[in-house]
Design a protein around this motif. Structure first.
Motif: not given
Length: 140
Positions: A20-27
């Motif tokens: 599961k993706v954790s963090g917003s750096s790849m938005e």
């Protein structure tokens, strides 16, 4: 929280695992705690535009898109970030994203949705940086 030793051991053994993706750096491509990625052990040379898991010099496990490769190593950037991380030794890259689960749908890396983001991420970064510089200098 991911047990990184267990994750790396599973990947090293050839398993494909879902994280599961954790963090917003790849938005906006991948959304925090909503999307998931399927990863496998890296095979062959790293490819610009692909998303990899790597360990940085502080020991952190990071998932970002490969932006460029130089004689000093690989440089990565999250899609939402204005800076690159690196150089990262290719030896510290241990997994590649092979599929994503986004909005409930699974996309393989050769899908047009994935290809669009892989192709336009470097361009978006350049345009975003140019606009930021122009606004900071007071010009339009």
């Amino acid at each position: 929280m991911i047990n990184t030793d267990k994750m790396k051991a599973l990947i090293e053994s050839g398993e494909e695992i879902c994280i599961k993706v954790s963090g917003s750096s790849m938005e906006p491509f991948l959304h925090n705690k909503k999307d998931s990625v399927f990863v496998k052990k890296t095979d062959g040379e790293p490819r610009i535009g692909e998303i990899y898991f790597f360990q940085d010099k502080f020991g952190r496990i990071i998932m970002h898109r490969l932006q460029r490769i130089t004689k000093d190593g690989c440089f990565f950037r999250g899609d939402a970030l204005n800076y690159c991380e690196g150089p990262i030794s290719p030896d510290n890259i241990f997994a590649k994203v092979v599929r994503i689960k986004h909005n409930g749908k699974i996309y393989h890396t050769d899908n047009m949705y994935f290809a669009f983001h892989r192709m336009f991420s470097p361009i978006k970064f350049t345009v975003k940086s140019y606009i930021h510089i122009k606004l900071a200098s007071g010009r339009r």
